[in-house]
Write a protein that holds these residues in place. Structure first.
Motif, short mmCIF file in Angstrom:
data_model
loop_
_atom_site.label_atom_id
_atom_site.label_comp_id
_atom_site.label_asym_id
_atom_site.label_seq_id
_atom_site.Cartn_x
_atom_site.Cartn_y
_atom_site.Cartn_z
N ASN A 1 35.79 53.27 21.97
CA ASN A 1 34.56 53.96 22.38
C ASN A 1 33.31 53.24 21.89
OD1 ASN A 1 35.72 56.13 23.83
ND2 ASN A 1 36.25 57.14 21.91
N SER A 2 33.44 52.45 20.82
CA SER A 2 32.28 51.72 20.31
C SER A 2 31.84 50.63 21.28
CB SER A 2 32.59 51.11 18.95
OG SER A 2 33.56 50.07 19.06
N LEU A 3 32.71 50.27 22.23
CA LEU A 3 32.37 49.25 23.22
C LEU A 3 31.72 49.86 24.47
CD1 LEU A 3 35.52 46.93 23.10
CD2 LEU A 3 33.45 46.86 21.70
N ASN A 4 31.63 51.18 24.51
CA ASN A 4 31.04 51.84 25.67
C ASN A 4 29.52 51.85 25.56
OD1 ASN A 4 30.74 53.32 28.00
ND2 ASN A 4 31.18 55.29 27.03
N VAL A 5 28.93 50.65 25.68
CA VAL A 5 27.48 50.51 25.50
C VAL A 5 26.73 50.56 26.82
CG1 VAL A 5 27.70 49.26 23.34
CG2 VAL A 5 27.73 47.98 25.47
N LYS A 6 27.48 50.63 27.92
CA LYS A 6 26.90 50.84 29.25
C LYS A 6 25.85 49.79 29.64
CE LYS A 6 27.64 55.84 29.33
NZ LYS A 6 28.39 55.96 28.06
N ALA A 7 26.14 48.54 29.31
CA ALA A 7 25.25 47.46 29.73
C ALA A 7 25.42 47.21 31.23
CB ALA A 7 25.56 46.19 28.96
N ALA A 8 24.36 46.74 31.87
CA ALA A 8 24.44 46.40 33.29
C ALA A 8 25.21 45.09 33.44
CB ALA A 8 23.04 46.27 33.87
N ILE A 9 26.28 45.12 34.23
CA ILE A 9 27.10 43.92 34.40
C ILE A 9 27.31 43.64 35.89
CG2 ILE A 9 28.28 44.12 32.19
CD1 ILE A 9 30.66 45.38 33.61
N GLU A 10 27.45 42.36 36.20
CA GLU A 10 27.75 41.93 37.56
C GLU A 10 29.16 41.36 37.58
OE1 GLU A 10 24.83 39.24 38.99
OE2 GLU A 10 23.14 40.62 38.65
N VAL A 11 30.05 42.05 38.28
CA VAL A 11 31.46 41.69 38.29
C VAL A 11 31.89 41.37 39.72
CG1 VAL A 11 33.81 42.50 37.79
CG2 VAL A 11 31.90 43.17 36.30
N THR A 12 32.62 40.29 39.86
CA THR A 12 33.15 39.90 41.16
C THR A 12 34.51 40.54 41.38
OG1 THR A 12 32.04 37.76 41.03
CG2 THR A 12 33.85 37.96 42.61
N ASP A 13 34.67 41.18 42.53
CA ASP A 13 35.99 41.70 42.93
C ASP A 13 36.73 40.57 43.63
OD1 ASP A 13 35.65 44.38 42.02
OD2 ASP A 13 34.37 44.78 43.75
N ASP A 14 37.70 40.00 42.95
CA ASP A 14 38.40 38.83 43.47
C ASP A 14 39.47 39.22 44.49
OD1 ASP A 14 36.90 37.31 41.64
OD2 ASP A 14 38.39 37.64 40.07
N LYS A 15 39.79 38.28 45.34
CA LYS A 15 40.85 38.49 46.31
C LYS A 15 42.19 38.66 45.61
CE LYS A 15 43.12 36.28 50.30
NZ LYS A 15 43.11 35.11 51.21
N TYR A 16 43.01 39.55 46.13
CA TYR A 16 44.34 39.79 45.56
C TYR A 16 45.33 38.77 46.13
CZ TYR A 16 48.85 42.06 44.78
OH TYR A 16 50.15 42.33 44.42
N TYR A 17 46.02 38.02 45.23
CA TYR A 17 46.94 36.98 45.67
C TYR A 17 48.40 37.31 45.35
CZ TYR A 17 42.90 33.96 46.52
OH TYR A 17 41.73 33.42 47.01
N GLY A 18 48.69 38.56 45.13
CA GLY A 18 50.08 38.95 44.86
C GLY A 18 50.37 39.04 43.37
N ALA A 19 51.63 39.41 43.08
CA ALA A 19 52.02 39.61 41.67
C ALA A 19 53.48 39.28 41.45
CB ALA A 19 51.71 41.04 41.24
N GLU A 20 54.01 38.32 42.20
CA GLU A 20 55.41 37.96 42.06
C GLU A 20 55.64 37.17 40.77
OE1 GLU A 20 53.58 37.25 44.74
OE2 GLU A 20 54.31 38.87 46.05
N HIS A 21 56.89 37.16 40.33
CA HIS A 21 57.26 36.40 39.12
C HIS A 21 57.98 35.12 39.52
CE1 HIS A 21 57.16 39.97 36.07
NE2 HIS A 21 55.99 39.70 36.62
N SER A 22 57.71 34.05 38.79
CA SER A 22 58.39 32.78 39.04
C SER A 22 58.33 31.92 37.78
CB SER A 22 57.72 32.03 40.20
OG SER A 22 58.28 30.73 40.34
N ASP A 23 59.42 31.19 37.54
CA ASP A 23 59.43 30.24 36.41
C ASP A 23 58.87 28.88 36.81
OD1 ASP A 23 60.55 31.76 34.25
OD2 ASP A 23 62.47 31.73 35.31
N GLU A 24 58.54 28.72 38.08
CA GLU A 24 58.02 27.45 38.57
C GLU A 24 56.50 27.38 38.39
OE1 GLU A 24 59.97 25.01 39.66
OE2 GLU A 24 61.67 26.31 39.17
N PRO A 25 55.96 26.16 38.29
CA PRO A 25 54.49 26.02 38.22
C PRO A 25 53.85 26.58 39.48
CG PRO A 25 55.59 23.98 37.60
CD PRO A 25 56.65 24.87 38.16
#
Length: 244
Positions: free
Chosen positions: A91-115
């Motif tokens: 709650n100490s971080l709830n300082v309500k500063a004005a922020i500009e955040v980018t909503d990024d494109k969703y690229y999935g959430a699969e798991h893989s051991d490959e690069p």
């Protein structure tokens, strides 16, 4: 760069204790050295009163050295113990500063051991490693494949320049102590940060770049987006990250 705005109690004064302990320790070492030097000078060639004087001087120096050594240990203990038991209240971080955040494109959430070749330079979603990372401050950048997994669990990743201002490093070392349920915070060096940004802060499909470091904006971002990933894991299972 903005000042710390009072978000945390740790400051240069905390390092003052450590510096003080080091100086006292140095004085103790010098005292032991002088005591040893004077003891060697106390030879049979000296007169009785001279030997007694050197012996007394050596004894006093050794006592001073013992006291200085004990004092340096006490000061060092105070430095490392002062934050024990300190609570990091989200709650100490709830300082309500004005922020500009980018909503990024969703690229999935699969798991893989490959690069993985990510579409974004600093990815906030996509195929990723089945393994995540411990929360905390990193001096070397782990693979994006693992970092993206942390984002999936609702963690916040703050990317910083390797040559960042020490004050920024100090503040990031503070932020990484915060937790919300099973989610936490990682501070990671990254050469992919744009040259005109001091830090880049990310959550799952969210990015905030700051041209000038601002701890209130980072605090607001953390408060708003931590533990908001698509896969929430209880704190009893994650135990500081690095368990999945």
């Amino acid at each position: 760069m903005n000042e710390h705005m009072g978000l945390h109690q740790q400051s240069g004064s905390s390092y003052f204790l450590l510096y003080t302990a080091g100086i006292i320790l140095l004085l103790a070492i010098m005292s032991y050295w002088y005591a040893a030097k004077w003891n060697k000078e106390n030879t049979s060639r000296l007169k009785k009163d001279q030997k007694a004087a050197i012996k007394q001087k050596t004894k006093k120096m050794r006592v001073a050295a013992h006291l200085l050594l004990s004092l340096s240990v006490i000061v060092a203990i105070i430095h490392f113990a002062k934050d024990l038991g300190k609570e990091y209240d989200m709650n100490s971080l709830n300082v309500k500063a004005a922020i500009e955040v980018t909503d990024d494109k969703y690229y999935g959430a699969e798991h893989s051991d490959e690069p993985v070749k990510y579409e974004m330079k600093i990815p906030t979603s996509g195929t990723h490693s089945p393994h995540d990372l411990k929360f905390g401050f990193y001096k070397e950048k782990p693979p994006y494949e693992m970092l993206v997994h942390n984002l999936e669990h609702g963690d916040i990743i703050i990317y910083y320049h390797t040559d960042a201002d020490p004050k920024i490093i100090e503040q990031l070392n503070y932020f990484v102590n915060f937790r919300e349920a099973g989610a936490g915070i990682l501070a990671v060096p990254n050469e992919d940060i744009p040259a005109d940004k001091d830090v880049v802060v990310t959550a799952w499909t969210k990015t905030m770049g700051l041209s000038d470091y601002d701890d209130q904006k980072i605090a607001t971002f953390i408060y708003k987006y931590i533990n908001e990933g698509p896969e929430k894991i209880p704190a009893s299972i994650r135990r500081g990250g690095g368990t999945m």
